[in-house]
Design a protein around this motif. Structure first.
Motif, PDB file in Angstrom:
ATOM      1  N   SER A  83       0.847  -1.192   0.000  1.00  0.00           N
ATOM      2  CA  SER A  83       0.000   0.000   0.000  1.00  0.00           C
ATOM      3  C   SER A  83       0.881   1.239   0.000  1.00  0.00           C
ATOM      4  O   SER A  83       0.617   2.204  -0.711  1.00  0.00           O
ATOM      5  CB  SER A  83      -0.901   0.029   1.239  1.00  0.00           C
ATOM      6  OG  SER A  83      -1.705  -1.111   1.264  1.00  0.00           O
ATOM      7  N   ASP A  84       1.927   1.188   0.787  1.00  0.00           N
ATOM      8  CA  ASP A  84       2.822   2.333   0.842  1.00  0.00           C
ATOM      9  C   ASP A  84       3.542   2.519  -0.494  1.00  0.00           C
ATOM     10  O   ASP A  84       3.762   3.647  -0.936  1.00  0.00           O
ATOM     11  CB  ASP A  84       3.832   2.162   1.984  1.00  0.00           C
ATOM     12  CG  ASP A  84       4.688   3.401   2.142  1.00  0.00           C
ATOM     13  OD1 ASP A  84       4.108   4.494   2.268  1.00  0.00           O
ATOM     14  OD2 ASP A  84       5.928   3.289   2.087  1.00  0.00           O
ATOM     15  N   VAL A  87       1.210   4.295  -2.723  1.00  0.00           N
ATOM     16  CA  VAL A  87       1.180   5.720  -2.367  1.00  0.00           C
ATOM     17  C   VAL A  87       2.348   6.456  -3.029  1.00  0.00           C
ATOM     18  O   VAL A  87       2.182   7.519  -3.635  1.00  0.00           O
ATOM     19  CB  VAL A  87       1.238   5.905  -0.825  1.00  0.00           C
ATOM     20  CG1 VAL A  87       1.518   7.363  -0.456  1.00  0.00           C
ATOM     21  CG2 VAL A  87      -0.058   5.429  -0.182  1.00  0.00           C
ATOM     22  N   GLN A  88       3.519   5.862  -2.953  1.00  0.00           N
ATOM     23  CA  GLN A  88       4.699   6.498  -3.551  1.00  0.00           C
ATOM     24  C   GLN A  88       4.550   6.637  -5.066  1.00  0.00           C
ATOM     25  O   GLN A  88       4.900   7.662  -5.652  1.00  0.00           O
ATOM     26  CB  GLN A  88       5.958   5.693  -3.207  1.00  0.00           C
ATOM     27  CG  GLN A  88       6.294   5.699  -1.719  1.00  0.00           C
ATOM     28  CD  GLN A  88       7.506   4.808  -1.412  1.00  0.00           C
ATOM     29  OE1 GLN A  88       8.524   4.858  -2.095  1.00  0.00           O
ATOM     30  NE2 GLN A  88       7.391   3.986  -0.385  1.00  0.00           N
ATOM     31  N   ARG A 112      -5.941   1.665   2.945  1.00  0.00           N
ATOM     32  CA  ARG A 112      -4.632   2.075   3.487  1.00  0.00           C
ATOM     33  C   ARG A 112      -4.086   3.252   2.686  1.00  0.00           C
ATOM     34  O   ARG A 112      -3.564   4.215   3.246  1.00  0.00           O
ATOM     35  CB  ARG A 112      -3.633   0.910   3.439  1.00  0.00           C
ATOM     36  CG  ARG A 112      -3.904  -0.155   4.491  1.00  0.00           C
ATOM     37  CD  ARG A 112      -2.801  -1.226   4.516  1.00  0.00           C
ATOM     38  NE  ARG A 112      -3.193  -2.366   5.329  1.00  0.00           N
ATOM     39  CZ  ARG A 112      -3.066  -2.429   6.651  1.00  0.00           C
ATOM     40  NH1 ARG A 112      -2.507  -1.425   7.308  1.00  0.00           N
ATOM     41  NH2 ARG A 112      -3.462  -3.494   7.316  1.00  0.00           N
ATOM     42  N   GLU A 116      -3.554   7.145   4.049  1.00  0.00           N
ATOM     43  CA  GLU A 116      -2.231   7.763   3.934  1.00  0.00           C
ATOM     44  C   GLU A 116      -2.307   9.101   3.187  1.00  0.00           C
ATOM     45  O   GLU A 116      -1.641  10.066   3.540  1.00  0.00           O
ATOM     46  CB  GLU A 116      -1.306   6.779   3.210  1.00  0.00           C
ATOM     47  CG  GLU A 116       0.137   7.197   3.057  1.00  0.00           C
ATOM     48  CD  GLU A 116       0.928   7.101   4.350  1.00  0.00           C
ATOM     49  OE1 GLU A 116       0.685   6.147   5.113  1.00  0.00           O
ATOM     50  OE2 GLU A 116       1.771   7.982   4.590  1.00  0.00           O
ATOM     51  N   ARG A 202       9.559   1.528   3.275  1.00  0.00           N
ATOM     52  CA  ARG A 202       9.380   2.251   4.539  1.00  0.00           C
ATOM     53  C   ARG A 202       8.801   1.358   5.626  1.00  0.00           C
ATOM     54  O   ARG A 202       8.849   1.681   6.801  1.00  0.00           O
ATOM     55  CB  ARG A 202       8.488   3.477   4.301  1.00  0.00           C
ATOM     56  CG  ARG A 202       9.139   4.444   3.324  1.00  0.00           C
ATOM     57  CD  ARG A 202       8.462   5.785   3.306  1.00  0.00           C
ATOM     58  NE  ARG A 202       7.165   5.737   2.651  1.00  0.00           N
ATOM     59  CZ  ARG A 202       6.554   6.814   2.130  1.00  0.00           C
ATOM     60  NH1 ARG A 202       7.149   7.985   2.195  1.00  0.00           N
ATOM     61  NH2 ARG A 202       5.377   6.719   1.558  1.00  0.00           N
ATOM     62  N   TYR A 203       8.254   0.225   5.192  1.00  0.00           N
ATOM     63  CA  TYR A 203       7.708  -0.732   6.148  1.00  0.00           C
ATOM     64  C   TYR A 203       8.821  -1.311   7.027  1.00  0.00           C
ATOM     65  O   TYR A 203       8.636  -1.558   8.214  1.00  0.00           O
ATOM     66  CB  TYR A 203       6.976  -1.843   5.391  1.00  0.00           C
ATOM     67  CG  TYR A 203       6.711  -3.108   6.162  1.00  0.00           C
ATOM     68  CD1 TYR A 203       5.631  -3.179   7.051  1.00  0.00           C
ATOM     69  CD2 TYR A 203       7.520  -4.231   6.006  1.00  0.00           C
ATOM     70  CE1 TYR A 203       5.374  -4.353   7.752  1.00  0.00           C
ATOM     71  CE2 TYR A 203       7.263  -5.392   6.697  1.00  0.00           C
ATOM     72  CZ  TYR A 203       6.200  -5.451   7.569  1.00  0.00           C
ATOM     73  OH  TYR A 203       5.946  -6.602   8.254  1.00  0.00           O
ATOM     74  N   GLN A 206       9.367   0.300  10.190  1.00  0.00           N
ATOM     75  CA  GLN A 206       8.294   0.294  11.178  1.00  0.00           C
ATOM     76  C   GLN A 206       8.549  -0.816  12.191  1.00  0.00           C
ATOM     77  O   GLN A 206       8.720  -1.974  11.816  1.00  0.00           O
ATOM     78  CB  GLN A 206       6.972   0.007  10.462  1.00  0.00           C
ATOM     79  CG  GLN A 206       5.960   1.104  10.643  1.00  0.00           C
ATOM     80  CD  GLN A 206       4.762   0.876   9.753  1.00  0.00           C
ATOM     81  OE1 GLN A 206       4.891   0.707   8.549  1.00  0.00           O
ATOM     82  NE2 GLN A 206       3.600   0.854  10.347  1.00  0.00           N
TER      83      GLN A 206
END
Ligand SMILES: Cc1cc2nc3c(=O)[nH]c(=O)nc-3n(C[C@H](O)[C@H](O)[C@H](O)COP(=O)(O)OP(=O)(O)OC[C@H]3O[C@@H](n4cnc5c(N)ncnc54)[C@H](O)[C@@H]3O)c2cc1C
Lengths: 355, 271
Positions: A83-84, A87-88, A112, A116, A202-203, A206
């Motif tokens: 998902s991230d 987004v990118q 998600r 974001e 980026r996960y 986390q």
């Protein structure tokens, strides 16, 4: 021109049919159409996607060079990570609308991404049209989309006005007809771009959540939500064992090689432990829109209808002429399903041999 | 430990819906606790009970039901309390709110109440089926979110280690298993548990518990929004037209079967 992206879903390396209806929906109006393909090579789908109007294909993958676990990331589908990545990609390509399917994958990714980006999202859309083409438009400078979705257990159809710089839509599989394929010339084909987009991982940074295991479901059968024909059993099936007559009937339809066919169930059949929950059709199960829905020994409760009322054709087989489903279907048979279903299987097999 | 449960007041799935005006429904029907939220409340109450067995004292662990809705939604908050929530918060809004503003209001009210450790929600509401409020709520807090969980396993010393393992249902009955450090947001799916059915004494006890009412507009201020234009709004609502005219297929079993084959082939064109 605005850029729209569709998130393509594949299964066992093949593009799921439901994507083509979604592409037809996204391609309405003047837009440049992107296809996002997650974690796979888009090159092999170029011709197929191009023939439905996709102009650019973006392979979204994760930058795993700087991570020791890259093997694991490549193989499994991690909703948070991908998902991230989406987004990118949306930011990088300056996409203004994103379309996905309302499937288990879409239900993970779309919300998600919407969260974001703090972007509006409508799930389970039956259609999406541009606001300026509608009667709701009073000022032609206003830019918005109108999404149609079914609310209140399928009893109403709502028109939802969607505003925001970036907008997301989850499309209900199977309700929108794909547009007809175009034969691409060599030149047109070579104009379709395929790019790789490498997203930052980026996960990995986390620390408060880790996907420790992904247990695959049984992907051998057909998806309930994407099936062309569903044959469902209810309380009248009496046991899980008896569902085999429905499976046999489904197989004999599938054998024509025209329609993906699968078996569904009412909640009662699930609650009694006869079949797994993933087969449940209805308010608290899957919402399906097959071309044909055959209900065997299902009374047709409001909650069951909430999941299948959008079916193209409903055929009910029930002993009780007063069952609700008998007055809200296209064809009904007042008879014992244990007589009709095996007979139907036999006739289908005969027909198959003829053709 | 503060465990919040977000609950929604939704029309009974069996209720007859009547459209009023352009975009509203007649609200003189039965509304109740959203079915998926029953799993959320049940899991929260179960967790509290198991922590109490581990000798935490009862005032250390609190389950708080919270809802965005009109005055009538106090009934749903009360239902959650009958199932075992210690107290309730109603964020009162007479207008329907979209997921973005709902999540903002929930965030503000929860924060006002104290630091959450776990926030449970249902996996979706059966009226609007937006499937997103939990994700937005998690993002506003900066907490991890997992939706549609069917198994919840707290660490054996949750208060000290603050970790839980959850299983989320994925495609075709698959499971994604996550290891999460609190605080977090979890959306309850079907199969997580068997919802608690309150007894009469539970109902009586719940009557004495407090429901705090806060105004929606006091929590969510339009002027300090980062994406003020991001919005979804129902502008039109129509009844779904049932236009099927049932035709009977009659005859012997084999005649019926032959007729169905013909329909599948010639009319539906699926074989
Ligand atoms: C909040 C909520 C959510 C719900 N969600 C769902 C959902 O998602 N999906 C769902 O399905 N239900 C759901 N339900 C349950 C729903 O209300 C009904 O109880 C359920 O759909 C009934 O299942 P059924 O039709 O199989 O059983 P029944 O209603 O018992 O019907 C069985 C039918 O089989 C017929 N029959 C019996 N023997 C034979 C035979 N030999 N041959 C032919 N016909 C025969 C009978 O005449 C009868 O009509 C929900 C309920 C609630 C309250």
């Amino acid at each position: 021109m605005k850029k729209r992206a569709v998130i393509i879903e594949t299964k066992n390396g093949v593009i799921k049919d439901a994507n083509f209806g979604m592409i037809a929906c996204a391609s309405k109006g003047d837009n440049t159409l992107y296809a996002f393909i997650i974690n796979q090579s888009g090159e092999i789908f170029k011709k197929e996607l191009g023939s439905y109007g996709i102009e650019h294909i973006v392979d979204i993958c994760i930058d795993s060079d700087n991570h020791e676990n890259n093997e694991k990331y490549e193989k499994s589908f991690n909703p948070i990570l991908f998902s991230d990545a989406v987004v990118q990609a949306i930011k990088d390509y300056e996409i203004s609308s994103i379309f996905g399917l309302t499937t288990p994958m879409g239900k993970e990714i779309l919300p998600r991404v919407a969260a974001e980006l703090e972007a509006p999202l409508v799930m389970d859309c039956l259609d999406v049209v541009k606001g300026f083409e509608s009667s709701f438009n009073s000022d032609s400078n206003l830019d918005f989309d109108l999404a149609k979705t079914s609310l209140y257990s399928g009893k109403t159809i709502a028109t939802v006005k969607v505003t925001g710089d970036i907008r997301l839509f989850g499309i209900r599989p199977n309700v929108i007809e794909p547009s007809s394929k175009i034969d691409l010339s060599q030149e047109q084909l070579s104009n379709i771009t395929v790019e790789k987009f490498v997203a930052k991982n980026r996960y990995a940074e986390q620390s408060n959540i880790k996907l420790i295991e992904s247990r695959q479901g049984d992907l051998s059968g057909n998806d309930l939500v994407a099936a062309d024909v569903i044959i469902s059993g209810g309380r009248a099936m009496k046991s899980g064992e008896n569902f085999k007559i429905l499976n046999e009937c489904a197989n004999s339809i599938e054998n024509f090689g025209i329609s993906s066919t699968t078996v569904g169930a009412s909640r009662v059949a699930v609650d009694l432990g006869w079949v797994p929950y993933r087969m449940q059709v209805g308010q608290t199960g899957e919402k399906v829109s097959p071309k044909v829905y055959i209900a065997c020994g299902i009374s047709g409760s409001i909650q069951h209808f909430a999941g299948m009322k959008m079916s193209g054709m409903i055929i009910a087989i029930n002993e009780n002429i007063n069952a609700a489903i008998m007055s809200n279907c296209d064809y009904f048979v007042e008879a014992d399903l244990f007589e009709i279903v095996p007979q139907l299987t036999k006739e289908l097999q005969k027909e198959r041999q003829k053709s | 430990m503060k465990i919040f449960v977000c609950v929604k007041h939704v029309p009974d799935s069996a209720a007859t819906i009547v459209v009023r005006g352009d975009n509203q429904i007649d609200e003189k029907i039965t509304f109740l606790l959203n079915p998926y939220d029953e799993y959320a409340v049940t899991e929260a109450v179960k967790l509290k009970k198991s922590l109490l067995q581990g000798h935490s004292s009862s005032n250390q662990i609190e389950v708080i039901a919270i809802s965005v809705g009109n005055n009538d939604a106090t009934k749903t908050v009360r239902s959650a309390m009958e199932m075992g929530a210690d107290r309730g918060i109603l964020i009162k809004s007479d207008l329907p709110q979209d997921s973005i503003s709902t999540a903002k209001a929930l965030k503000a009210a929860i924060e006002q109440d104290g630091n959450p450790d776990i926030i449970f929600t249902g996996r979706e509401s059966i009226d609007m089926v937006g499937m997103q409020t939990m994700f937005r709520l998690g993002l506003y807090f900066g907490f991890p979110v997992v939706n549609n969980i069917v198994k919840f396993t707290p660490d054996s010393d949750l208060l000290a280690n603050r970790r839980v393992v959850v299983e989320a249902l994925t495609e075709a009955g698959g499971r994604d298993i996550y290891d999460i450090t609190l605080p977090c947001v979890l959306g309850a799916g079907r199969g997580l548990n068997t919802p608690i059915y309150p007894t009469f004494p539970d109902v009586v006890k719940a009557r004495k518990r407090e429901i705090k009412i806060v105004g929606f507009d006091d929590l969510v201020k339009i002027e300090n929004q980062s994406q003020p234009s991001s919005k979804t709004e129902i502008i039109k609502l129509e009844m779904f037209a049932e236009k099927r005219i049932p035709k009977e297929i009659k005859g012997s079993s084999s005649e019926i079967a032959k007729e169905i084959v013909k329909i599948l082939k010639e009319e539906a064109k699926v074989i």
